[in-house]
Structure formats: structure tokens, C-alpha cells
Write an enzyme that holds these catalytic residues in place. Sequence first.
Site, short mmCIF file in Angstrom:
data_model
loop_
_atom_site.label_atom_id
_atom_site.label_comp_id
_atom_site.label_asym_id
_atom_site.label_seq_id
_atom_site.Cartn_x
_atom_site.Cartn_y
_atom_site.Cartn_z
N ASN A 55 52.32 -45.07 32.39
CA ASN A 55 52.54 -46.41 32.92
C ASN A 55 54.00 -46.49 33.35
OD1 ASN A 55 52.72 -49.09 33.50
ND2 ASN A 55 51.92 -49.81 31.53
N ARG A 60 48.63 -45.50 35.69
CA ARG A 60 48.25 -46.90 35.88
C ARG A 60 48.91 -47.41 37.16
NH1 ARG A 60 50.87 -52.13 33.27
NH2 ARG A 60 49.27 -53.60 33.93
N HIS A 114 41.64 -61.25 27.27
CA HIS A 114 42.81 -60.39 27.05
C HIS A 114 44.00 -61.33 26.94
CE1 HIS A 114 45.33 -56.69 27.93
NE2 HIS A 114 46.20 -57.68 28.06
N GLY A 164 51.06 -61.29 28.85
CA GLY A 164 50.23 -61.67 30.00
C GLY A 164 48.83 -61.94 29.48
P1 ADP Z 1 51.80 -57.36 27.12
O1 ADP Z 1 51.18 -58.39 27.99
O2 ADP Z 1 53.28 -57.28 27.25
O3 ADP Z 1 51.08 -56.02 27.13
P2 ADP Z 1 50.86 -57.50 24.37
O4 ADP Z 1 49.40 -57.41 24.57
O5 ADP Z 1 51.56 -56.35 23.75
O6 ADP Z 1 51.61 -57.97 25.67
O7 ADP Z 1 51.13 -58.81 23.48
C1 ADP Z 1 52.42 -59.14 23.07
C2 ADP Z 1 52.37 -60.48 22.40
O8 ADP Z 1 51.48 -60.44 21.29
C3 ADP Z 1 53.70 -60.89 21.81
O9 ADP Z 1 54.51 -61.53 22.74
C4 ADP Z 1 53.26 -61.86 20.74
O10 ADP Z 1 53.22 -63.14 21.32
C5 ADP Z 1 51.84 -61.47 20.40
N1 ADP Z 1 51.71 -61.00 19.01
C6 ADP Z 1 51.94 -59.78 18.51
N2 ADP Z 1 51.71 -59.77 17.17
C7 ADP Z 1 51.32 -61.01 16.82
C8 ADP Z 1 50.95 -61.65 15.60
N3 ADP Z 1 50.93 -60.99 14.45
N4 ADP Z 1 50.60 -62.95 15.64
C9 ADP Z 1 50.63 -63.64 16.82
N5 ADP Z 1 50.96 -63.10 17.99
C10 ADP Z 1 51.32 -61.81 18.00
#
Ligand code: ADP
Length: 393
Positions: A7, A87, A202, A206
Site C-alpha cells: 500500500n 493497492r 467498514h 475512514g
Molecule cells: P483507517 O481508516 O485509517 O484504516 P482504521 O480502520 O485503522 O482506520 O481505524 C482507526 C480508528 O479506529 C482510530 O482512529 C480509532 O478511532 C478507532 N479505534 C481503534 N481502536 C479503538 C478502540 N479500542 N475503541 C474505539 N475505537 C478504536
Amino acid sequence: MKIISINAGSSSLKFSLINMENENVIANGVFERIGIDGKYTIKFNGQKYEKEEQLNNHNDAVNILLKELINLKIVNTLDEIEGVGHRVVQGKDIFDKTVIVDDEVMKKLDSIKHFAPLHNPANMLGIEAFKKALPNVPNTVVFDTAFHQTMNKETYLYAVPYEWYEKYGIRKYGAHGTSHRYITETTAQILNTDKFKLISCHIGNGASITAIKDEKCIDTSMGFTPLAGVMMGTRSGDIDPSLLPPVMENENKNIDEIINDLNKKSGVLGLSGISSDMRDLETAYNEGNERAILTMNKYVRRITDYIAQYYVLLNGADVIAFTAGVGENSPLIRKLVCDNLACLGVKIDEEKNNIRGKQALISTPDSKIKVYVIPTDEELMIARDTLSLIKNA
Ligand code: ADP
């Protein structure tokens, strides 16, 4: 057989080296600050290897990655790497599935790069770097938009002058398609059928919601770009574009600056004034912070709006699946969303819902819709696609 999933961003390159015999991750990591100074992290065998080293461009990152895979004895020779899957964010209506890279594909990618100017050119740099470093290894491109190509015209068109679509390709493309496809395939395995109605949520930084019938995307919440749809960590989601002129005038900003504000300073961050990270928002919400409560209610409401819309579109639903950072890790948000769906007969078991990052059925036996948490794995999906294309080449 080992496959690398890549990525590539404008200043970063994330990788996962996967053993396709058991689908285990052998090593993964990230090269950052490419073109600025440079540092990288490689995780393998429970170890974390970090180093600062000048990375002038993506070629440097790829060459150092390959050198380190040997140095750290993660592979014995580079011949063990049999394919590289990349990706790519935007495939427009030109690509509806993963393809092996050849000159024709690179030409097509070049012709659509302005549709995702922040992402596609960076993704292409990753491909070019691997073509140079491993000239005999096939590369594939896996598109974030491809899964959504099954939407019908009535769904993907905006109610704007038709010529905008014909002349400029203005339409809904969606995003997170690789993740929604992974959730679809996993749901098919769980249910042991390819005939089901699924609403895939999802929800990470994002976020997008997708309506899926018999493994095909019917509609998705993101639009021409990932800015549309539900409210996200820093993105506004759907707004009325007529609000732009007064904000531009009052803030003395041009359209690019405002679009940047909508992408980077809005959503949970903008409305709460606290953070874009759901963990921080949950803490403030639990402490009774008023703006956090307002933001949380709006965030949950926007997800519910889309699930309800897709429930009607699909004429019912068998499964609602939560995935990505928030979807996998926040029992609170899953509970608030499902509570809002009580009128559809959705019921979750609070004890089962109290899990993080694990696949689980969290609805009660009498819930009218099954609710699952399914951790997504876009890297594995990219590697699986790459393997299947190489095998059939
Ligand atoms: P991206 O869209 O960058 O791929 P991710 O799918 O990795 O994002 O999600 C990141 C987000 O997940 C973080 O900004 C946070 O808001 C949320 N997150 C991660 N762990 C937790 C948790 N234990 N409880 C609530 N939200 C969480």
C-alpha cells in the site's frame, strides 16, 4: 509461496509479506517520510526492527525493504517472493477486478490518475519501484473501487446534468471495496452459501457502508471520492454543497482549502473539537462532555441512516457486519447503532458484544438480523487475488 501486499502512499509504503500456504503474515511494516528524510519499521517473529535512513524516493524504500528481508533472514533469497499485489485507490469504470500489471495497464492507470490525485500517482510509484527491483516477479493491481462496479446506473449516477457523467466521469465510484469484498467472502464462509443480503459496515478513521446481495455490491455510501457518505474521523460525509460559498468567503479560503477542511478537519474531529480518534471521543462521552455526546449521537445516527436505507433497498437483510478500527474495537458504537435498529428486530447480546478485534456473532438468537464482528484483512485479500492471478496466468 510468498506474496507481498503493498500500500504505497505519497510519502509512505506499507507492506505485508504473506505465506500463502497458511495465509500467515511472515513480516509487515512501514517505510515513512519518503522524500523527506526516512525511517522504517519491520515486524517479524514477534520482533520489531526500526531504523532511520534517508529515503529519497519509493525506489529507495523498496530496495532497502528487499535488502532487509535478506539481512534479517526473513527470506533466504528474493526468489521466494513470487508476486507483489498493489493497492490502488481508484480504478474508475475501467477496472472491475484485479489485474496483472503490463504496459497496457500502466497506460490506463496513467490516464485515470487525476481522479485520485493524492493516491493513484503514489500507488503507481510503488508499482514502478517493484518492477525495477524485481523485474521477473509479476505485479498485480487491486482496486478499492472494483467491488463497487456492480452498482447499477440508477445507483451510481448523481442527479446532475448527464453530460457531466459522459464528459467528465462524474459518478459514484465508492471505496474500501477490497475490505467489503473480504467481509462478503468471510460472510459466505460463515453462512456456507453465496445467497445472502449483507450490510457491511467498514468503520475506521475512514468509513463506508455497503449493501451486498448474493456477493455483489448493490450500493455503497462513499461517492465520487471517499468524502461522501457517513460522518468519519475527519471527513464530513454528505453535505449540502451550497454551504461552500459562504464559508469560502468568510474564511477567505479557496475551494481546495475548503475541500481539505472537509477531508481533514471535519467529522468527529470538527464537530467535537476533541479528537478524530474514537477512543478519545468515547472517553469524553463517558465523562458526560456535551460536545462529545452530540458528536457520538450524530456519528451513530449517520451509520444507522445508511443501514436503514440499505435494509429497504435490499428488501431486508440477513447479516449486518462491523469491521475496521471502530467497527472491530468499539462495543459502545456497535451497541448504540444496533439499539437504533431495534425497530428492525435487531438485538445484540451485550456479553457477546464485549469483544475487540475478533470474529464473533454478537446478536441474540432471536434477533431478526444476525450481527457479526469480522476483522477485515485487505492485505490478505490483495495477496489472495495476486496468487489466483499468477496461478491462472
Ligand atoms: P483507517 O481508516 O485509517 O484504516 P482504521 O480502520 O485503522 O482506520 O481505524 C482507526 C480508528 O479506529 C482510530 O482512529 C480509532 O478511532 C478507532 N479505534 C481503534 N481502536 C479503538 C478502540 N479500542 N475503541 C474505539 N475505537 C478504536
